[in-house]
Design a protein around this motif. Structure first.
Motif, PDB file in Angstrom:
ATOM      1  N   HIS A 186      11.878  90.477  99.909  1.00  0.00           N
ATOM      2  CA  HIS A 186      13.316  90.761 100.010  1.00  0.00           C
ATOM      3  C   HIS A 186      14.093  90.354  98.752  1.00  0.00           C
ATOM      4  N   PRO A 230      17.538  92.671  95.165  1.00  0.00           N
ATOM      5  CA  PRO A 230      18.728  92.088  94.515  1.00  0.00           C
ATOM      6  C   PRO A 230      18.477  91.480  93.134  1.00  0.00           C
ATOM      7  N   ASP A 234      29.159  91.944  94.535  1.00  0.00           N
ATOM      8  CA  ASP A 234      29.226  92.462  95.903  1.00  0.00           C
ATOM      9  C   ASP A 234      27.866  92.462  96.601  1.00  0.00           C
ATOM     10  N   ALA A 235      26.804  92.194  95.855  1.00  0.00           N
ATOM     11  CA  ALA A 235      25.464  92.242  96.458  1.00  0.00           C
ATOM     12  C   ALA A 235      25.284  91.085  97.434  1.00  0.00           C
ATOM     13  N   GLN A 236      24.545  91.358  98.500  1.00  0.00           N
ATOM     14  CA  GLN A 236      24.189  90.326  99.471  1.00  0.00           C
ATOM     15  C   GLN A 236      22.992  89.572  98.901  1.00  0.00           C
ATOM     16  N   ILE A 237      23.200  88.323  98.538  1.00  0.00           N
ATOM     17  CA  ILE A 237      22.052  87.553  98.030  1.00  0.00           C
ATOM     18  C   ILE A 237      21.920  86.264  98.851  1.00  0.00           C
TER      19      ILE A 237
END
Lengths: 159, 159
Positions: free
Chosen positions: A72, A76, A85-88
């Protein structure tokens, strides 16, 4: 000790040197400053840290000793550039992964014999390897060392 | 090719890779931006460039193949930190030294036999070397590669 064993020890020692330096540096930077950009408009520390974890997590695949543990992180931190704005994952999680990936790697390194280190890495064909036998597993690690150091130089700016 | 010769070739190839990347990067940065700090309050590009030249100029001494060619760079770029008031050579001069030092180094590398690369470097005693034979000349070059990459990561921020 034979020179060939010695060189593998030297390269792994240098890898461990980078891991040690990185660990000390990250802990000096801390969980607040790590979210800053290393220079205005450039990657954030957290992105570089995640990138190192994600990139090193792929090493077992290229050495042929195992599979990635943190798939996962690919999206990213390798596939995409830094993006607010990325989900990290949270810093604490990435920090834990950092230790985990590097301790697991030592187990992977231990699996390789002298002959293995001088054999082709998994991202190339037998044919290409015959043309250029320097593109072996040990060379992958040498390349990863300079990639590691390159990004440490950047993280250092957050100290 | 024997593995021992191969590993020396691999390390020198990796060194040349850094030189190539550095050359392309410096020319992309250019003579104006190089005078900027890589991040606010940190070293200027020109200092990092001078530091790389001065540091690499010392390599023949530690390999035991010759003496430094640019002793006047030691004071401003190794002994002292970056300082706006320091008298430093102009960019064009440092840029010329950069090419010069790296082409001369290839001549120095060529002087060393396989046995030489695995012999102790000049900054340590025979006694220490007996305790730890990994501290040889090849190891010096491996260390210089990660030092080089570390600073390239910083210079990259000026692009």
């Amino acid at each position: 000790m034979q020179n060939q064993d010695l060189i593998i020890k030297m390269v792994i020692n240098n890898w461990n040197l980078q891991v040690g330096r990185a660990t000390a540096l990250i802990d000096q930077i801390g969980h607040v400053e790590i979210y800053k950009e290393v220079s205005p408009g450039k990657n954030r520390g957290i992105y570089i840290l995640g990138h190192l974890v994600a990139y090193h997590d792929l090493i077992p695949e290229i050495l042929g000793t195992g599979e990635r543990s943190l798939p996962h992180l690919f999206e990213p931190f390798i596939k995409n550039p830094d993006n607010l704005d990325a989900q990290i994952p949270a810093y604490s999680e990435i920090r834990t992964y950092f230790d985990q990936v590097h301790s697991e790697l030592l187990v992977h390194f231990d699996k390789l014999s002298l002959t293995d280190w001088f054999s082709r890495h998994e991202a190339m064909t037998d044919e290409d390897f015959e043309k250029d036998p320097s593109r072996n597993k040990l060379n992958v690690l040498i390349n990863r060392i300079s990639h590691f150091a390159y990004h440490l130089g950047q993280l250092r700016l957050l100290k």
